[in-house]
Design a protein around this motif. Structure first.
Motif, PDB file in Angstrom:
ATOM      1  N   ALA A 150       1.203  -1.344   0.062  1.00  0.00           N
ATOM      2  CA  ALA A 150       0.495  -0.354  -0.441  1.00  0.00           C
ATOM      3  C   ALA A 150       0.724   1.498  -0.465  1.00  0.00           C
ATOM      4  CB  ALA A 150      -1.050  -0.461   1.085  1.00  0.00           C
ATOM      5  N   ASN A 151       2.203   0.833   0.329  1.00  0.00           N
ATOM      6  CA  ASN A 151       2.937   2.311   0.505  1.00  0.00           C
ATOM      7  C   ASN A 151       3.148   2.352  -0.556  1.00  0.00           C
ATOM      8  OD1 ASN A 151       4.250   0.590   3.857  1.00  0.00           O
ATOM      9  ND2 ASN A 151       2.784   2.934   3.740  1.00  0.00           N
ATOM     10  N   ALA A 152       3.857   2.019  -1.586  1.00  0.00           N
ATOM     11  CA  ALA A 152       4.478   1.762  -2.958  1.00  0.00           C
ATOM     12  C   ALA A 152       3.334   1.942  -3.500  1.00  0.00           C
ATOM     13  CB  ALA A 152       4.994   0.321  -3.855  1.00  0.00           C
ATOM     14  N   VAL A 153       1.893   1.329  -3.615  1.00  0.00           N
ATOM     15  CA  VAL A 153       1.257   2.626  -4.589  1.00  0.00           C
ATOM     16  C   VAL A 153       0.962   3.746  -4.089  1.00  0.00           C
ATOM     17  CG1 VAL A 153      -1.551   2.226  -4.458  1.00  0.00           C
ATOM     18  CG2 VAL A 153      -0.223   0.174  -4.420  1.00  0.00           C
ATOM     19  N   GLU A 154       0.835   4.230  -2.612  1.00  0.00           N
ATOM     20  CA  GLU A 154       0.424   5.301  -2.411  1.00  0.00           C
ATOM     21  C   GLU A 154       1.478   6.192  -3.426  1.00  0.00           C
ATOM     22  OE1 GLU A 154       1.018   8.562   1.556  1.00  0.00           O
ATOM     23  OE2 GLU A 154       1.259   6.283   1.720  1.00  0.00           O
ATOM     24  N   LYS A 224       0.824  -0.796 -12.947  1.00  0.00           N
ATOM     25  CA  LYS A 224       0.979  -1.961 -12.331  1.00  0.00           C
ATOM     26  C   LYS A 224       2.466  -1.563 -12.192  1.00  0.00           C
ATOM     27  CE  LYS A 224      -1.115  -4.498 -10.090  1.00  0.00           C
ATOM     28  NZ  LYS A 224      -2.319  -4.049  -8.899  1.00  0.00           N
ATOM     29  N   TYR A 225       3.157  -1.808 -13.390  1.00  0.00           N
ATOM     30  CA  TYR A 225       4.573  -1.711 -13.481  1.00  0.00           C
ATOM     31  C   TYR A 225       4.867  -0.346 -12.515  1.00  0.00           C
ATOM     32  CZ  TYR A 225       9.051   0.899 -14.786  1.00  0.00           C
ATOM     33  OH  TYR A 225       9.924   1.723 -15.485  1.00  0.00           O
ATOM     34  N   LEU A 226       4.918   0.631 -11.936  1.00  0.00           N
ATOM     35  CA  LEU A 226       5.916   1.150 -11.049  1.00  0.00           C
ATOM     36  C   LEU A 226       5.536   0.783  -9.564  1.00  0.00           C
ATOM     37  CD1 LEU A 226       8.040   4.141 -10.889  1.00  0.00           C
ATOM     38  CD2 LEU A 226       4.937   5.289 -11.133  1.00  0.00           C
ATOM     39  N   GLU A 227       3.762   0.649  -9.309  1.00  0.00           N
ATOM     40  CA  GLU A 227       3.979   0.445  -8.443  1.00  0.00           C
ATOM     41  C   GLU A 227       5.074  -0.609  -7.770  1.00  0.00           C
ATOM     42  OE1 GLU A 227       0.344  -1.375  -7.929  1.00  0.00           O
ATOM     43  OE2 GLU A 227      -0.753   1.067  -8.421  1.00  0.00           O
ATOM     44  N   THR A 228       5.364  -1.935  -8.621  1.00  0.00           N
ATOM     45  CA  THR A 228       6.094  -2.955  -8.899  1.00  0.00           C
ATOM     46  C   THR A 228       7.009  -2.844  -8.430  1.00  0.00           C
ATOM     47  OG1 THR A 228       4.519  -4.560  -9.371  1.00  0.00           O
ATOM     48  CG2 THR A 228       6.666  -5.383  -9.107  1.00  0.00           C
ATOM     49  N   VAL A 229       7.720  -1.839  -9.640  1.00  0.00           N
ATOM     50  CA  VAL A 229       9.463  -1.414  -8.791  1.00  0.00           C
ATOM     51  C   VAL A 229       9.847  -0.438  -7.825  1.00  0.00           C
ATOM     52  CG1 VAL A 229      11.180  -0.127 -10.317  1.00  0.00           C
ATOM     53  CG2 VAL A 229       9.474  -1.296 -11.235  1.00  0.00           C
ATOM     54  N   VAL A 230       8.411   0.335  -7.146  1.00  0.00           N
ATOM     55  CA  VAL A 230       8.813   1.417  -6.120  1.00  0.00           C
ATOM     56  C   VAL A 230       8.539   0.514  -4.901  1.00  0.00           C
ATOM     57  CG1 VAL A 230       7.542   2.983  -4.873  1.00  0.00           C
ATOM     58  CG2 VAL A 230       7.843   3.199  -7.216  1.00  0.00           C
ATOM     59  N   TYR A 231       8.225  -1.075  -5.079  1.00  0.00           N
ATOM     60  CA  TYR A 231       7.731  -1.343  -4.211  1.00  0.00           C
ATOM     61  C   TYR A 231       9.166  -2.421  -3.990  1.00  0.00           C
ATOM     62  CZ  TYR A 231       6.499  -5.717  -0.787  1.00  0.00           C
ATOM     63  OH  TYR A 231       6.334  -6.375   0.054  1.00  0.00           O
ATOM     64  N   ALA A 232       9.139  -2.735  -5.112  1.00  0.00           N
ATOM     65  CA  ALA A 232      10.702  -3.722  -4.778  1.00  0.00           C
ATOM     66  C   ALA A 232      11.990  -2.913  -4.186  1.00  0.00           C
ATOM     67  CB  ALA A 232      11.456  -4.757  -6.457  1.00  0.00           C
ATOM     68  N   ALA A 233      12.216  -1.432  -4.544  1.00  0.00           N
ATOM     69  CA  ALA A 233      12.575  -0.836  -3.925  1.00  0.00           C
ATOM     70  C   ALA A 233      12.988  -0.509  -2.661  1.00  0.00           C
ATOM     71  CB  ALA A 233      12.921   0.965  -5.157  1.00  0.00           C
ATOM     72  N   LEU A 234      11.604  -0.495  -2.374  1.00  0.00           N
ATOM     73  CA  LEU A 234      10.837   0.036  -0.540  1.00  0.00           C
ATOM     74  C   LEU A 234      11.602  -1.950  -0.049  1.00  0.00           C
ATOM     75  CD1 LEU A 234       7.500   1.654  -0.643  1.00  0.00           C
ATOM     76  CD2 LEU A 234       9.746   2.074  -0.014  1.00  0.00           C
ATOM     77  N   VAL A 235      11.898  -3.056  -0.459  1.00  0.00           N
ATOM     78  CA  VAL A 235      12.142  -3.760   0.201  1.00  0.00           C
ATOM     79  C   VAL A 235      13.115  -4.012   0.386  1.00  0.00           C
ATOM     80  CG1 VAL A 235      10.081  -4.809   0.828  1.00  0.00           C
ATOM     81  CG2 VAL A 235      12.008  -5.060  -1.252  1.00  0.00           C
TER      82      VAL A 235
END
Length: 294
Positions: A150-154, A224-235
């Protein structure tokens, strides 16, 4: 010279700090394993979704038929402003984790020939760039060591809006790639607009079939691509922060133990000096009484 009581008080204070740093080390170590698993699990999906979108961008026939209004993330335009999404920590006591990420961001920005705007994730990044007068478009914080999707989506929705409103024409993400608890690598990657893949010699490019059609599929796939890339960077950054914190707290605990040992020596010396002084005073008093009686 400090008295024995002052040294004893200092020993107690350092001992309490050592207990705190040891507890923080154990907590970081316990959470690091889960963070590593999340980082490893997210990476293949992020790589594959980028591969799919990149193949679309490399096909002029598909790209030409896409509406710029429906698919702003796939549109290339003249670069006037460059955006940087910088990921750092919310809290301190994580060694050089945040400072290394921020140094990497500053180095990238200093080499950029265009105007720069910043999106930050983490209080350390927000405070750093605001104090130095950079233009910070938005800030996100409160989850640096335990991010959720959810943080990545935001963050991704914020970046999509800023990109669509032409506040920047390119977006780079600066995050810390986790290798081991002792090794984290600050990394920069361009994530918007999506770039065509680099073709390897002798290797056929992958082809994808879209159902029901490219337009509808990409309308969902691009965000969805951008959300996924951001989430991968966050984790990845979260695992790096926890690894750096575990290492820093381990060093702090060891240093506290060494300091307590040194203080114990000083305390024993101070007590010995105090006892010797008191004995000298007693002996001196006895000698004075003998002389007075004689």
């Amino acid at each position: 010279m400090a008295t024995a009581r002052e040294i004893h008080r200092h020993m107690k204070s350092v001992g309490n700090i050592g207990k705190i740093t040891k507890a923080m080390k154990m907590v970081a170590a316990a959470r690091l394993r889960r963070a590593q698993e999340r980082a490893a699990a997210s990476r293949p999906y992020a790589i594959k979704i980028k591969e799919v979108l990149s193949s679309v961008v490399s096909d002029p026939s598909i790209l030409a038929g896409l509406s710029a209004k429906k698919h702003p993330l796939l549109q290339h335009r003249d670069v006037k402003k460059v955006g940087y999404l910088v990921l750092a920590s919310d809290k301190g006591l994580a060694g050089a984790y945040s400072s290394n990420a921020l140094k990497k961001a500053v180095a990238e920005i200093s080499e950029c020939e265009h105007d720069v705007v910043i999106i930050t994730s983490g209080r350390k990044a927000r405070d750093f760039f605001q104090r130095r007068g950079y233009k910070v478009l938005s800030s996100h914080f409160g989850y640096s060591d335990r991010p959720s999707y959810a943080n990545a989506v935001e963050i991704a929705q914020d970046a999509i809006k800023q990109f669509a409103d032409e506040h920047f024409d390119e977006l780079h993400i600066v995050f810390t790639l986790f290798k081991t608890a002792l090794s984290q690598i600050p990394t920069s990657d361009k994530i918007l607009p999506v770039e065509p893949p680099v073709k390897e010699k002798g290797k056929a490019s992958a082809s994808f079939i879209f159902e029901p059609d490219e337009d509808e599929a990409l309308q969902v796939l691009a965000p969805k691509y951008l959300e996924t890339v951001v989430y991968a960077a966050l984790v990845q950054s979260a695992a790096s922060e926890l690894g750096s914190r575990m290492t820093a707290m381990s060093s702090a605990t060891d240093n506290a133990g060494k300091l307590v040992q040194n203080l114990e020596l000083s305390y024993n010396k101070a007590r010995q000096a105090s006892i010797t002084r008191e004995l000298n005073e007693i002996v001196g008093g006895v000698e004075a009484l003998k002389q007075a009686q004689n």
